[in-house]
Design a protein around this motif. Structure first.
Motif, PDB file in Angstrom:
ATOM      1  N   ALA A  67       4.961 -23.162   8.574  1.00 16.23           N
ATOM      2  CA  ALA A  67       5.436 -23.179   9.961  1.00 16.23           C
ATOM      3  C   ALA A  67       5.892 -21.798  10.414  1.00 16.23           C
ATOM      4  O   ALA A  67       5.826 -21.475  11.609  1.00 16.23           O
ATOM      5  CB  ALA A  67       6.569 -24.193  10.111  1.00 16.23           C
ATOM      6  N   GLU A  68       6.373 -20.991   9.476  1.00 15.11           N
ATOM      7  CA  GLU A  68       6.857 -19.661   9.822  1.00 15.11           C
ATOM      8  C   GLU A  68       5.732 -18.648  10.029  1.00 15.11           C
ATOM      9  O   GLU A  68       5.951 -17.576  10.592  1.00 15.11           O
ATOM     10  CB  GLU A  68       7.795 -19.146   8.723  1.00 15.11           C
ATOM     11  CG  GLU A  68       9.112 -19.898   8.644  1.00 15.11           C
ATOM     12  CD  GLU A  68      10.000 -19.376   7.533  1.00 15.11           C
ATOM     13  OE1 GLU A  68       9.654 -18.312   6.966  1.00 15.11           O
ATOM     14  OE2 GLU A  68      11.022 -20.015   7.235  1.00 15.11           O
ATOM     15  N   LEU A  69       4.531 -18.996   9.558  1.00 17.10           N
ATOM     16  CA  LEU A  69       3.404 -18.065   9.664  1.00 17.10           C
ATOM     17  C   LEU A  69       2.644 -18.305  10.963  1.00 17.10           C
ATOM     18  O   LEU A  69       2.481 -19.445  11.398  1.00 17.10           O
ATOM     19  CB  LEU A  69       2.459 -18.242   8.472  1.00 17.10           C
ATOM     20  CG  LEU A  69       3.067 -18.027   7.080  1.00 17.10           C
ATOM     21  CD1 LEU A  69       2.015 -18.299   6.015  1.00 17.10           C
ATOM     22  CD2 LEU A  69       3.613 -16.615   6.935  1.00 17.10           C
ATOM     23  N   ASP A  70       2.156 -17.216  11.554  1.00 16.43           N
ATOM     24  CA  ASP A  70       1.302 -17.397  12.728  1.00 16.43           C
ATOM     25  C   ASP A  70      -0.114 -17.743  12.259  1.00 16.43           C
ATOM     26  O   ASP A  70      -0.412 -17.668  11.061  1.00 16.43           O
ATOM     27  CB  ASP A  70       1.326 -16.153  13.626  1.00 16.43           C
ATOM     28  CG  ASP A  70       0.730 -14.915  12.965  1.00 16.43           C
ATOM     29  OD1 ASP A  70      -0.233 -15.043  12.181  1.00 16.43           O
ATOM     30  OD2 ASP A  70       1.233 -13.806  13.238  1.00 16.43           O
ATOM     31  N   PRO A  71      -1.014 -18.156  13.163  1.00 10.82           N
ATOM     32  CA  PRO A  71      -2.351 -18.592  12.746  1.00 10.82           C
ATOM     33  C   PRO A  71      -3.101 -17.554  11.914  1.00 10.82           C
ATOM     34  O   PRO A  71      -3.791 -17.902  10.948  1.00 10.82           O
ATOM     35  CB  PRO A  71      -3.058 -18.866  14.079  1.00 10.82           C
ATOM     36  CG  PRO A  71      -1.940 -19.257  14.997  1.00 10.82           C
ATOM     37  CD  PRO A  71      -0.790 -18.399  14.599  1.00 10.82           C
TER      38      PRO A  71
END
Length: 240
Positions: free
Chosen positions: A15-19
């Motif tokens: 969830a903390e990572l962007d796509p």
């Protein structure tokens, strides 16, 4: 507290990572680089199990003890740290190959069954990376007598120089010392006895530390061996 891998923790990371970051993380071609990063982080964490004591922050009692150990170190031709702070949880099979160079990464001893090699405990460990003088070419009872003679000579307490040390403890100390100084001990590719025994009674030993790494092996008897000695060691547990 040691982090625990759970579904929630993994989901939180994603969830903390962007796509774009998630795409890199799940790209199989990135896995070798990711494993290198993880290995580097593990190496740092493992090294933190053994830290030389900051002698400027000791009380009078410990300072007096350090002076005695430094006198012993001087007699053995060593002038480095003589006390290490040790964190609990360091193990022979898992942590040692991640701490430094072990022969064949110690894959060959992973299926060995030991009688008495528990993880380390929080402690102050007095240790000199030199074999005790006149401790080679002796059997186990003779080496214990020799340790007692040195303990008396330098006025050390009964709990010091009274045993050889476990395989976990000694492997960690040897590899931490090598990381800090580059020196491989026991010197001259000799061996040291440990208190750790394999099932069947064979005694675990460490040594022949050359370019191929530290060897872990075993003697079938506790008799005389000219290439094996014992380290000066004193362990004081740190109470919670």
């Amino acid at each position: 507290m040691k982090p625990v891998l759970t579904f929630d923790a993994t989901a939180g990371l994603m969830a903390e990572l962007d796509p774009n970051e998630r795409e890199v993380l799940t790209d199989t071609s990135f896995r070798p680089a990711l494993k290198e990063l993880i290995a580097a982080e593990l190496a740092v964490r493992v090294q933190s199990y053994f830290e030389p004591l900051d002698e400027s922050k000791t009380d009078k009692h410990q300072y007096a003890m350090l002076l005695r150990w430094h006198r012993l170190g001087e007699a053995l031709g060593y002038d480095g740290p003589v006390c290490w702070r040790l964190k609990a949880g360091y193990t022979l099979k898992h942590h040692a190959p991640r701490t430094g160079a072990c022969y064949k990464n110690w894959e060959y001893l992973q299926d060995w069954v030991f009688q008495n090699d528990e993880p380390t405990k929080d402690s102050s460990v007095y240790w000199i990376p030199r074999l005790v003088s006149e401790s080679t070419s002796k059997n186990v009872p003779e080496q214990l007598v020799r340790l007692g003679e040195v303990r008396t000579q330098y006025g050390l307490p009964e709990g010091h120089l009274s045993s050889f040390g476990s395989g976990s403890l000694l492997s960690g100390l040897i590899l931490a010392h090598q990381k800090r100084t580059g020196e491989r001990v026991p010197l001259e590719k000799l061996w040291c006895r440990t208190d750790t025994l394999r099932v069947g009674g064979y005694r675990f030993i460490l040594g022949d530390f050359g370019e191929t790494g530290l060897f872990g092996a075993y003697w079938d008897l506790d008799g005389v061996d000219g290439s094996g000695g014992v380290f000066p060691l004193g362990v004081e547990l740190i109470k919670p």
